[in-house]
Every structure is written in C-alpha cells, then in structure tokens.
Motif scaffolding. Structure first.
Motif, PDB file in Angstrom:
ATOM      1  N   ILE A   5      11.112 -11.073  -9.895  1.00  0.00           N
ATOM      2  CA  ILE A   5      11.148 -11.432  -8.476  1.00  0.00           C
ATOM      3  C   ILE A   5       9.874 -10.991  -7.776  1.00  0.00           C
ATOM      4  O   ILE A   5       9.292 -11.751  -7.005  1.00  0.00           O
ATOM      5  N   THR A   6       9.421  -9.770  -8.042  1.00  0.00           N
ATOM      6  CA  THR A   6       8.224  -9.280  -7.359  1.00  0.00           C
ATOM      7  C   THR A   6       6.965  -9.943  -7.894  1.00  0.00           C
ATOM      8  O   THR A   6       6.041 -10.211  -7.138  1.00  0.00           O
ATOM      9  N   ARG A   7       6.919 -10.198  -9.166  1.00  0.00           N
ATOM     10  CA  ARG A   7       5.745 -10.852  -9.751  1.00  0.00           C
ATOM     11  C   ARG A   7       5.602 -12.290  -9.256  1.00  0.00           C
ATOM     12  O   ARG A   7       4.510 -12.783  -9.041  1.00  0.00           O
ATOM     13  N   SER A   8       6.721 -12.966  -9.055  1.00  0.00           N
ATOM     14  CA  SER A   8       6.679 -14.354  -8.586  1.00  0.00           C
ATOM     15  C   SER A   8       6.329 -14.436  -7.106  1.00  0.00           C
ATOM     16  O   SER A   8       5.974 -15.489  -6.619  1.00  0.00           O
ATOM     17  N   GLY A   9       6.445 -13.328  -6.404  1.00  0.00           N
ATOM     18  CA  GLY A   9       6.129 -13.317  -4.980  1.00  0.00           C
ATOM     19  C   GLY A   9       7.297 -13.693  -4.089  1.00  0.00           C
ATOM     20  O   GLY A   9       7.140 -13.798  -2.878  1.00  0.00           O
ATOM     21  N   ARG A  10       8.469 -13.892  -4.666  1.00  0.00           N
ATOM     22  CA  ARG A  10       9.629 -14.295  -3.861  1.00  0.00           C
ATOM     23  C   ARG A  10      10.025 -13.233  -2.836  1.00  0.00           C
ATOM     24  O   ARG A  10      10.359 -13.558  -1.706  1.00  0.00           O
ATOM     25  N   LEU A  11       9.990 -11.976  -3.243  1.00  0.00           N
ATOM     26  CA  LEU A  11      10.376 -10.914  -2.314  1.00  0.00           C
ATOM     27  C   LEU A  11       9.348 -10.785  -1.197  1.00  0.00           C
ATOM     28  O   LEU A  11       9.707 -10.632  -0.030  1.00  0.00           O
ATOM     29  N   ASP A  12       8.066 -10.865  -1.535  1.00  0.00           N
ATOM     30  CA  ASP A  12       7.031 -10.821  -0.501  1.00  0.00           C
ATOM     31  C   ASP A  12       7.162 -12.018   0.435  1.00  0.00           C
ATOM     32  O   ASP A  12       7.025 -11.879   1.648  1.00  0.00           O
ATOM     33  N   SER A  13       7.433 -13.192  -0.114  1.00  0.00           N
ATOM     34  CA  SER A  13       7.618 -14.387   0.720  1.00  0.00           C
ATOM     35  C   SER A  13       8.821 -14.231   1.641  1.00  0.00           C
ATOM     36  O   SER A  13       8.760 -14.590   2.828  1.00  0.00           O
ATOM     37  N   ALA A  14       9.911 -13.692   1.123  1.00  0.00           N
ATOM     38  CA  ALA A  14      11.098 -13.465   1.945  1.00  0.00           C
ATOM     39  C   ALA A  14      10.807 -12.436   3.039  1.00  0.00           C
ATOM     40  O   ALA A  14      11.264 -12.586   4.181  1.00  0.00           O
ATOM     41  N   ALA A  15      10.032 -11.418   2.712  1.00  0.00           N
ATOM     42  CA  ALA A  15       9.688 -10.392   3.699  1.00  0.00           C
ATOM     43  C   ALA A  15       8.795 -10.972   4.795  1.00  0.00           C
ATOM     44  O   ALA A  15       8.944 -10.624   5.973  1.00  0.00           O
ATOM     45  N   ALA A  60      10.190  -3.864   2.055  1.00  0.00           N
ATOM     46  CA  ALA A  60       8.838  -3.338   1.906  1.00  0.00           C
ATOM     47  C   ALA A  60       8.781  -2.279   0.810  1.00  0.00           C
ATOM     48  O   ALA A  60       7.863  -2.283  -0.017  1.00  0.00           O
ATOM     49  N   ALA A  61       9.753  -1.378   0.808  1.00  0.00           N
ATOM     50  CA  ALA A  61       9.760  -0.320  -0.205  1.00  0.00           C
ATOM     51  C   ALA A  61       9.842  -0.903  -1.608  1.00  0.00           C
ATOM     52  O   ALA A  61       9.103  -0.488  -2.511  1.00  0.00           O
ATOM     53  N   ILE A  62      10.713  -1.878  -1.782  1.00  0.00           N
ATOM     54  CA  ILE A  62      10.874  -2.477  -3.112  1.00  0.00           C
ATOM     55  C   ILE A  62       9.642  -3.283  -3.500  1.00  0.00           C
ATOM     56  O   ILE A  62       9.051  -3.068  -4.559  1.00  0.00           O
ATOM     57  N   ALA A  63       9.246  -4.215  -2.644  1.00  0.00           N
ATOM     58  CA  ALA A  63       8.137  -5.119  -2.988  1.00  0.00           C
ATOM     59  C   ALA A  63       6.799  -4.384  -3.080  1.00  0.00           C
ATOM     60  O   ALA A  63       6.061  -4.544  -4.061  1.00  0.00           O
ATOM     61  N   LEU A  64       6.486  -3.579  -2.085  1.00  0.00           N
ATOM     62  CA  LEU A  64       5.189  -2.906  -2.086  1.00  0.00           C
ATOM     63  C   LEU A  64       5.138  -1.771  -3.098  1.00  0.00           C
ATOM     64  O   LEU A  64       4.107  -1.537  -3.728  1.00  0.00           O
ATOM     65  N   ILE A  79      -1.004  -0.293   4.334  1.00  0.00           N
ATOM     66  CA  ILE A  79      -0.883  -1.148   5.513  1.00  0.00           C
ATOM     67  C   ILE A  79       0.595  -1.367   5.850  1.00  0.00           C
ATOM     68  O   ILE A  79       0.986  -1.321   7.021  1.00  0.00           O
ATOM     69  N   GLY A  80       1.409  -1.586   4.838  1.00  0.00           N
ATOM     70  CA  GLY A  80       2.843  -1.765   5.058  1.00  0.00           C
ATOM     71  C   GLY A  80       3.495  -0.530   5.654  1.00  0.00           C
ATOM     72  O   GLY A  80       4.353  -0.636   6.529  1.00  0.00           O
ATOM     73  N   SER A  81       3.079   0.645   5.206  1.00  0.00           N
ATOM     74  CA  SER A  81       3.619   1.890   5.763  1.00  0.00           C
ATOM     75  C   SER A  81       3.253   2.033   7.233  1.00  0.00           C
ATOM     76  O   SER A  81       4.082   2.467   8.049  1.00  0.00           O
ATOM     77  N   ALA A  82       2.029   1.646   7.587  1.00  0.00           N
ATOM     78  CA  ALA A  82       1.625   1.679   8.996  1.00  0.00           C
ATOM     79  C   ALA A  82       2.461   0.690   9.812  1.00  0.00           C
ATOM     80  O   ALA A  82       2.848   0.990  10.951  1.00  0.00           O
ATOM     81  N   GLY A  83       2.757  -0.459   9.232  1.00  0.00           N
ATOM     82  CA  GLY A  83       3.591  -1.438   9.920  1.00  0.00           C
ATOM     83  C   GLY A  83       5.003  -0.937  10.144  1.00  0.00           C
ATOM     84  O   GLY A  83       5.569  -1.086  11.239  1.00  0.00           O
ATOM     85  N   ILE A  84       5.581  -0.326   9.121  1.00  0.00           N
ATOM     86  CA  ILE A  84       6.931   0.242   9.258  1.00  0.00           C
ATOM     87  C   ILE A  84       6.926   1.351  10.308  1.00  0.00           C
ATOM     88  O   ILE A  84       7.844   1.443  11.128  1.00  0.00           O
ATOM     89  N   ALA A 114       0.450  -6.854   4.743  1.00  0.00           N
ATOM     90  CA  ALA A 114       0.668  -6.058   3.530  1.00  0.00           C
ATOM     91  C   ALA A 114       1.365  -6.876   2.450  1.00  0.00           C
ATOM     92  O   ALA A 114       0.972  -6.829   1.275  1.00  0.00           O
ATOM     93  N   HIS A 115       2.395  -7.620   2.833  1.00  0.00           N
ATOM     94  CA  HIS A 115       3.109  -8.449   1.852  1.00  0.00           C
ATOM     95  C   HIS A 115       2.209  -9.561   1.321  1.00  0.00           C
ATOM     96  O   HIS A 115       2.271  -9.887   0.133  1.00  0.00           O
ATOM     97  N   LEU A 116       1.386 -10.134   2.167  1.00  0.00           N
ATOM     98  CA  LEU A 116       0.458 -11.170   1.720  1.00  0.00           C
ATOM     99  C   LEU A 116      -0.552 -10.596   0.721  1.00  0.00           C
ATOM    100  O   LEU A 116      -0.810 -11.191  -0.333  1.00  0.00           O
ATOM    101  N   LEU A 117      -1.101  -9.429   1.021  1.00  0.00           N
ATOM    102  CA  LEU A 117      -2.038  -8.773   0.095  1.00  0.00           C
ATOM    103  C   LEU A 117      -1.349  -8.403  -1.211  1.00  0.00           C
ATOM    104  O   LEU A 117      -1.932  -8.546  -2.296  1.00  0.00           O
ATOM    105  N   ASN A 118      -0.123  -7.941  -1.119  1.00  0.00           N
ATOM    106  CA  ASN A 118       0.642  -7.578  -2.314  1.00  0.00           C
ATOM    107  C   ASN A 118       0.901  -8.817  -3.175  1.00  0.00           C
ATOM    108  O   ASN A 118       0.766  -8.781  -4.395  1.00  0.00           O
ATOM    109  N   TYR A 119       1.246  -9.914  -2.529  1.00  0.00           N
ATOM    110  CA  TYR A 119       1.486 -11.182  -3.220  1.00  0.00           C
ATOM    111  C   TYR A 119       0.226 -11.630  -3.964  1.00  0.00           C
ATOM    112  O   TYR A 119       0.272 -11.995  -5.130  1.00  0.00           O
TER     113      TYR A 119
END
Length: 125
Positions: A5-15, A60-64, A79-84, A114-119
């Motif tokens: 799920i994380t490798r495919s980017g689905r979780l980042d896309s959902a986030a 965020a915790a799971i995906a990042l 960046i995600g931690s700063a956003g949270i 952050a999710h876009l960069l992670n993706y």
C-alpha cells in the motif's frame, strides 16, 4: 500488505485527499452554516475536527514512517511532523478565529507536501 500500500502510493494519495477535504471543510464552513444550518452544525462540531486530526496523524505516521524505512528520506517525515504540529496548534486556539484557519491551512499544506514528497521518493526507490 502495508508495504504494498505504501509503495504504491495509495496511502499517500488518500492522505492528500483527506488534506484537500480538510481545506474545503474549513473554507466552506461559513457557507455550510449559512446554507444548511442543521447540517452545518454537524460538520462544524469539534468531534469532526478531532476525528479528522486523528485520521491525518495516523495516516501520516504510517505512510511517512514506512516511507522513511523504505527509502530513507527524512524530509517528508520532518515536513509532515511540522504539519501535524500546526494542525494540533490550530485545535488549541479559539474556534472560528483567523489563527485557527491560518494554522490549519499551513498544517494541511505542509502535510500534503510531505505526502507528495514521500510518494515521489517511494516511486524512485
């Protein structure tokens, strides 16, 4: 399963989609109250914000976190931690004020970035 799920980017896309919904919710809140007084009360209720924040933080915790393990890039997690943190700060200021909106928009934007960069990092790995 989590790796797929994380490798495919689905979780980042959902986030990212959740972040977009948050921005729409904040921007349209005034019109929801004016146009749909009874429904607007539901959408502007504090529990909606709390549930949205918990969903964003967990995603965020799971995906990042998994992204850091997978590709080793720390920037998305930082960046995600700063956003949270900004979103959490928004929940501590008076509801409906300009600080709440500003902190929420900054937090949601940072988390989306952050999710876009992670993706992107996961796709390159």
């Amino acid at each position: 399963m989590l790796s797929r799920i994380t490798r495919s980017g689905r979780l980042d896309s959902a986030a990212i989609a959740l972040s977009a919904l948050c921005m729409v919710h904040c921007a349209a809140g005034i019109w929801l109250v004016a146009g749909f007084a009874s429904m607007g009360g539901i959408f502007l209720s504090p529990w909606v914000h709390e549930i949205g924040f918990v969903l964003a933080a967990v995603m965020a915790a799971i995906a990042l976190g998994h992204g850091l393990k997978l590709h080793g890039a720390r920037t998305p997690l930082m960046i995600g931690s700063a956003g949270i943190a900004a979103m959490l700060a928004a929940m501590t200021v008076p509801h409906g004020g300009s600080w709440e909106y500003a902190l929420t928009f900054v937090g949601v934007a940072l988390l989306s970035i952050a999710h876009l960069l992670n993706y992107r990092a996961a796709r390159q790995h």
